[in-house]
Design an enzyme around this catalytic site. Structure first.
Site, PDB file in Angstrom:
ATOM      1  N   LYS A 156      10.141  86.912 -92.325  1.00  0.00           N
ATOM      2  CA  LYS A 156       9.199  87.791 -91.626  1.00  0.00           C
ATOM      3  C   LYS A 156       9.426  89.232 -92.093  1.00  0.00           C
ATOM      4  O   LYS A 156      10.549  89.727 -92.071  1.00  0.00           O
ATOM      5  CB  LYS A 156       9.439  87.709 -90.115  1.00  0.00           C
ATOM      6  CG  LYS A 156       8.210  87.498 -89.261  1.00  0.00           C
ATOM      7  CD  LYS A 156       8.612  87.444 -87.789  1.00  0.00           C
ATOM      8  CE  LYS A 156       7.450  87.080 -86.913  1.00  0.00           C
ATOM      9  NZ  LYS A 156       7.815  87.086 -85.477  1.00  0.00           N
TER      10      LYS A 156
HETATM   11  O1  G3P Z   1       5.994  86.950 -82.413  1.00  0.00           O
HETATM   12  C1  G3P Z   1       5.652  88.196 -81.882  1.00  0.00           C
HETATM   13  C2  G3P Z   1       5.833  88.181 -80.404  1.00  0.00           C
HETATM   14  O2  G3P Z   1       7.159  87.810 -80.072  1.00  0.00           O
HETATM   15  C3  G3P Z   1       5.523  89.523 -79.763  1.00  0.00           C
HETATM   16  O3  G3P Z   1       5.229  89.254 -78.429  1.00  0.00           O
HETATM   17  O4  G3P Z   1       5.068  89.775 -76.023  1.00  0.00           O
HETATM   18  O5  G3P Z   1       6.602  91.134 -77.518  1.00  0.00           O
HETATM   19  O6  G3P Z   1       4.097  91.363 -77.685  1.00  0.00           O
HETATM   20  P1  G3P Z   1       5.262  90.428 -77.350  1.00  0.00           P
END
Ligand code: G3P
Length: 217
Positions: A83
């Site tokens: 990533k």
């Molecule tokens: O894979 C990306 C994800 O983990 C981000 O999620 O909830 O931190 O916006 P969030």
């Protein structure tokens, strides 16, 4: 549509893998911190649970540093997907890694132009963050729709991996648009199974079945 678990929690990943519906896993530095585990060890364990792509994120911001970290991460297992952030150095690294046959997930995407650049860099996956987009007053689903249109216009092979999913409607709308993957917290995947009428229907069937006094086998 492929379902990835967005977590580094081994117990949750095992539980979902047992359903036969888990197609991969995504992690990021925040999820690694939340797991309390060493990134190499937990990524290795995740890769032993699923054969699907397991995203492990570099933290260097320069190309040379990203390449060094990617070399460490991709040695963990064949299904490790590197990533990288959507930056110039991130896409430079993406181009080099995919040319060498390594899967790359370009993350922190918030515009269709960024997604276009990632596809041109040969990304295996693009991760538009719909939840954070919505949180800031933008339209996350419109972003997914725009990326789908652009990728289809030029027949790009990059898979749209919808990330930062907050609720089942994000999954539903992404599937209707034709996104390739949804990565979501285990609780949201589990929530997709639930419907109050299914629960009520099972309850009613069992009540009537008990009244027959029968058993099967
Ligand atoms: O894979 C990306 C994800 O983990 C981000 O999620 O909830 O931190 O916006 P969030």
């Amino acid at each position: 549509m492929k379902f990835f678990a967005d977590t580094a929690d081994i117990a949750d990943i095992r539980e979902l893998a047992d359903t036969g519906l888990l197609d991969g896993v995504t992690t990021n530095p925040s999820l690694i911190k939340k797991s309390g585990r060493d990134i190499i060890e937990v990524t290795k364990e995740i890769c032993s649970i699923t054969d699907g792509p397991v995203s492990a994120e570099v933290v260097a911001l320069d190309h040379d540093g990203m390449m060094r970290e990617a070399e460490v991460l991709r040695r963990i297992a064949d299904n490790v997907c590197i990533k990288v952030p959507l930056t110039i150095d991130g896409l430079k690294t993406c181009k080099k890694l995919t040319h060498d046959g390594t899967m790359v997930n370009v993350t922190l995407c918030f515009s269709a132009n960024q997604a276009l650049l990632a596809a041109k860099a040969g990304a295996s996956f693009i991760s538009p963050f719909v939840g954070r987009h919505d949180d800031n007053g933008f339209d996350g689903m419109a972003l997914i729709s725009d990326i789908r249109l652009i990728y289809d216009n030029y027949d790009f092979g990059t898979e749209i991996l919808v990330a930062s999913i907050r609720h089942p409607i994000h999954v539903l709308e992404s599937a209707k648009i034709g996104a390739d993957v949804a990565t979501m917290p285990p609780a949201i995947i589990k929530g997709l199974f639930k419907h109050v009428l299914t629960d009520k229907g099972i309850e009613g069937f069992l009540k009537d079945w008990e009244a027959t006094g029968q058993s099967i086998g």
